[in-house]
Design a protein around this motif. Structure first.
Motif, mmCIF file in Angstrom:
data_model
loop_
_atom_site.group_PDB
_atom_site.id
_atom_site.type_symbol
_atom_site.label_atom_id
_atom_site.label_comp_id
_atom_site.label_asym_id
_atom_site.label_seq_id
_atom_site.Cartn_x
_atom_site.Cartn_y
_atom_site.Cartn_z
ATOM 1 N N UNK A 473 0.828 -1.208 0.000
ATOM 2 C CA UNK A 473 0.000 0.000 0.000
ATOM 3 C C UNK A 473 0.862 1.257 0.000
ATOM 4 N N UNK A 474 2.095 1.138 0.454
ATOM 5 C CA UNK A 474 3.051 2.244 0.329
ATOM 6 C C UNK A 474 3.936 1.941 -0.878
ATOM 7 N N UNK A 475 4.034 2.851 -1.825
ATOM 8 C CA UNK A 475 4.763 2.564 -3.076
ATOM 9 C C UNK A 475 6.243 2.243 -2.867
ATOM 10 N N UNK A 476 6.839 2.701 -1.775
ATOM 11 C CA UNK A 476 8.262 2.436 -1.546
ATOM 12 C C UNK A 476 8.541 0.952 -1.389
ATOM 13 N N UNK A 477 7.587 0.199 -0.834
ATOM 14 C CA UNK A 477 7.799 -1.233 -0.621
ATOM 15 C C UNK A 477 7.858 -1.981 -1.947
ATOM 16 N N UNK A 478 6.980 -1.622 -2.865
ATOM 17 C CA UNK A 478 7.014 -2.240 -4.191
ATOM 18 C C UNK A 478 8.309 -1.871 -4.911
ATOM 19 N N UNK A 479 8.741 -0.627 -4.767
ATOM 20 C CA UNK A 479 9.983 -0.191 -5.405
ATOM 21 C C UNK A 479 11.173 -0.977 -4.869
ATOM 22 N N UNK A 480 11.205 -1.204 -3.546
ATOM 23 C CA UNK A 480 12.300 -1.974 -2.954
ATOM 24 C C UNK A 480 12.320 -3.398 -3.490
ATOM 25 N N UNK A 481 11.179 -4.045 -3.542
ATOM 26 C CA UNK A 481 11.132 -5.422 -4.025
ATOM 27 C C UNK A 481 11.456 -5.500 -5.510
ATOM 28 N N UNK A 482 11.029 -4.516 -6.280
ATOM 29 C CA UNK A 482 11.359 -4.479 -7.711
ATOM 30 C C UNK A 482 12.877 -4.393 -7.902
ATOM 31 N N UNK A 483 13.502 -3.489 -7.152
ATOM 32 C CA UNK A 483 14.956 -3.366 -7.248
ATOM 33 C C UNK A 483 15.632 -4.634 -6.740
ATOM 34 N N UNK A 484 15.028 -5.284 -5.738
ATOM 35 C CA UNK A 484 15.571 -6.535 -5.241
ATOM 36 C C UNK A 484 15.553 -7.634 -6.286
ATOM 37 N N UNK A 485 14.454 -7.753 -7.010
ATOM 38 C CA UNK A 485 14.353 -8.744 -8.084
ATOM 39 C C UNK A 485 15.405 -8.477 -9.147
ATOM 40 N N UNK A 486 15.562 -7.227 -9.529
ATOM 41 C CA UNK A 486 16.537 -6.880 -10.573
ATOM 42 C C UNK A 486 17.956 -7.220 -10.125
ATOM 43 N N UNK A 487 18.316 -6.830 -8.905
ATOM 44 C CA UNK A 487 19.658 -7.083 -8.418
ATOM 45 C C UNK A 487 19.895 -8.571 -8.205
ATOM 46 N N UNK A 488 18.896 -9.283 -7.692
ATOM 47 C CA UNK A 488 19.040 -10.725 -7.480
ATOM 48 C C UNK A 488 19.270 -11.443 -8.806
ATOM 49 N N UNK A 489 18.620 -10.986 -9.850
ATOM 50 C CA UNK A 489 18.842 -11.581 -11.175
ATOM 51 C C UNK A 489 20.285 -11.358 -11.635
ATOM 52 N N UNK A 490 20.776 -10.148 -11.439
ATOM 53 C CA UNK A 490 22.157 -9.853 -11.845
ATOM 54 C C UNK A 490 23.141 -10.716 -11.069
ATOM 55 N N UNK A 491 22.924 -10.839 -9.775
ATOM 56 C CA UNK A 491 23.804 -11.667 -8.952
ATOM 57 C C UNK A 491 23.759 -13.125 -9.386
ATOM 58 N N UNK A 492 22.582 -13.598 -9.740
ATOM 59 C CA UNK A 492 22.386 -15.012 -10.070
ATOM 60 C C UNK A 492 22.992 -15.398 -11.410
#
Length: 613
Positions: A473-492
């Motif tokens: 419900x707070x847009x910052x949480x979705x932004x954090x998880x989106x960036x997490x998915x992107x970074x996790x993909x790069x690491x993987x």
């Protein structure tokens, strides 16, 4: 005899727990005797009645009964068998989610998650969720507590209480760690090759390393091993650490399978005791436990059940209470509001290297591999000493707004069975076919800003409340998880994985744009099991308790668990909950000492200071 014992042990690990009623309580073999036992309990009066035997309740039971002069009663709705083998084995968590040791809550139709009901695990046993969690021993940062902006609750104030309960077995700095406390912190006695490689990947991309995520002299950021609440390869639950050593005290009475129905008050709004009944007793016979004059009711039922008990007792939003025919004792709009949690999403990769994942090492021919079981049984070492996610990182993404890490990575040396990260835990041991090898990175919005609520479905505490986590419900949480998915993909996909380099299974290579990643998150988001905040501490109109944890508008009632957090700390919440209970015990045992702080907030750096209780 030894062969028979080992076979029995292996079968116990590979099968579920039986011998319960429909509600998850052990069957009552002699109802008359059970009722007679509670009648005997209620024939005495108590200085303190503790409602809830989870992390906080176990701490308070030990601290308040220690000198032998105060009579303490603790009532816990869950099971008594916190020393069950499945609980003591860290990897036994695979069998605990959605079991008789789990309240199995669900949220209700999450708006920002496409209407999904999301599974919320909560421990249903003495020791609470410390018996069913993944054991990670985190405090958050000093700034988390400084930002509460509450007298007596800065990082400087709470650090001594973290240290007081901690028994550090790793040899870390005594400036930030206690050595002699019962709440043991240690390293997991196992490292998978994939987990070691994950740490190498983190170093290669320049995100730094962190040898101690609880060292407040430096930022939390970096990759490293997470310390865990284990003692010699065995789960260190709050029940094992605090309750077991003191259960035989004559001034302490512990009752399990007992549901608190309401707190009782006199005409001056002073608590006189509690009403409770026995789970599994179809007669619904009620028992009244009574306080001595000046005694206190201490609510420690957790972020979902603590506000429920308050509301069923007449403490909460007036309109909501009236809808359920509950007499209003104290109109507190904040009860049940400010629900906080750590939302999570997963990426997962399949590797062609066979036999490397923890899932491969745990299974043989579709059954439990006896070798890890025997290794744990005789040496308390090996794969069963790990819950699977004890390597990871804290990272500051572009979504961070306060200069702190907003993202936690939890690495698992296993291919996820599904994109909902809870699936692997709840389904793995039920799968008979071969489980492919791989690795997964769970992204957790570690300082999530979304706020949900807990509301009554009934005036009966046996009926689960309505839980709305309001994830995203707070847009910052979705932004954090989106960036997490992107970074996790790069690491993987880094070359450092070498022979382990895998192919993406989740989210899948077809998920590319930010919009597609967001939709994946909405459809697969799950809890990291850190529910807090529903009886908020502070002095504002939305608060439920003051800095001394006393409930506003009534006398002799405190809330002393994770539900008092104004905002959620940036780390797993079991250890902060232990700190809360120790702080509460200090208030209770030293009523003449005011809640004050002797030092200015110091952000991420804690210096030596005199601290009051």
């Amino acid at each position: 005899m030894l062969r028979f014992f080992c076979l029995t042990f292996i079968l116990a690990f590979s099968t579920s727990v039986d011998g319960t009623t429909m509600g998850g309580a052990p069957p009552i073999s002699n109802l008359r005797a059970a009722q007679a036992a509670e009648t005997k309990v209620t024939s005495q009066t108590y200085d303190y009645i503790i409602c809830g035997g989870g992390c906080a309740g176990c701490v308070l039971a030990e601290r308040l009964s220690a000198d032998g002069t105060k009579r303490v009663l603790m009532l816990e709705a869950g099971r008594p068998d916190y020393d069950n083998t499945l609980i003591r084995i860290p990897a036994g968590v695979l069998r605990l989610f959605r079991s008789v040791y789990d309240w199995q809550y669900e949220s209700s139709g999450e708006k920002e998650c496409n209407g999904r009901n999301i599974f919320l695990q909560r421990g249903k046993v003495l020791g609470g969720s410390s018996c069913t969690n993944v054991l990670l021993h985190h405090r958050g940062s000093a700034k988390d507590y400084d930002d509460w902006n509450i007298p007596g609750w800065t990082g400087v104030d709470v650090l001594p209480f973290f240290k007081m309960s901690e028994g550090d077995k790793t040899g870390r700095s005594t400036k930030f760690h206690g050595k002699d406390g019962p709440w043991t912190m240690d390293e997991v006695r196992y490292q998978n090759p994939l987990s070691k490689t994950f740490l190498k990947v983190g170093a290669a991309v320049g995100l730094g390393s962190n040898e101690d995520f609880n060292d407040w002299s430096k930022p939390q950021d970096g990759f490293g091993r997470f310390q865990v609440s284990e003692d010699g390869g065995v789960r260190c639950s709050a029940a094992a650490a605090f309750l077991k050593p003191c259960k035989q005290r004559k001034n302490l009475t512990v009752r399990s399978i007992t549901m608190c129905r309401r707190i009782n008050f006199d005409q001056t709004k002073t608590a006189t005791g509690v009403t409770y009944d026995i789970l599994g007793d179809d007669t619904c016979k009620e028992f009244k436990a009574t306080l001595k004059e000046g005694g206190e009711v201490l609510v420690t039922s957790g972020a979902l059940a603590s506000p429920q008990l308050l509301m069923c007792s007449g403490i909460g939003p007036e309109k909501d209470l009236q809808e359920h025919g509950i007499e209003v004792i104290s109109d507190l709009p904040g009860v049940g509001r400010n629900l906080r949690d750590h939302p999570a999403a997963v990426v997962s990769y399949q590797t062609s290297k066979r036999g490397v994942s923890v899932t491969s090492k745990l299974r043989i021919f579709g059954r439990t591999n006896p070798l890890p079981v025997l290794q744990w049984l005789f040496f308390k070492t090996g794969i069963l000493t790990s819950t699977g996610c004890d390597h990871g990182a804290f990272v500051r993404t572009t979504a961070s707004t306060d200069g702190q890490a907003d993202l936690q990575f939890r690495f698992l040396a296993a291919l996820a069975l599904g994109p909902d990260g809870m699936t692997t835990y709840t389904q793995f041991l039920n799968q008979r076919s071969r489980h492919e090898d791989g690795y997964s990175i769970q992204s957790v919005a570690i300082r999530a800003k979304s706020q949900g609520s807990v509301r009554l479905a009934s005036s009966n505490t046996h009926v689960k409340p309505v839980v709305d986590t309001s994830y995203l419900s707070h847009p910052a949480d979705l932004a954090t998880l989106r960036e997490g998915i992107k970074l996790a993909r790069k690491l993987s996909q880094r070359p450092e994985w070498g022979e382990y380099l895998g192919n993406e299974i989740y989210p899948g290579t077809n998920v590319k744009t930010d919009e597609e990643i967001d939709e994946y998150i909405r459809n697969t988001l799950h809890t990291a099991n850190a529910l807090t905040g529903t009886c908020k501490m502070g002095t504002g109109k939305d608060c439920v308790v003051g800095p001394d944890l006393k409930v506003f508008g009534v006398n002799n009632v405190r809330v002393c668990d994770s539900s008092i957090f104004p905002t959620i700390p940036g780390g797993q919440t079991a250890t902060p909950t232990v700190m809360i209970a120790d702080r509460a015990a200090a208030f209770i045992l030293n009523p003449q000492v005011k809640v004050v702080t002797y030092a200015e907030p110091m952000g991420n750096s804690i210096q030596e200071a005199a601290v009051s209780v």
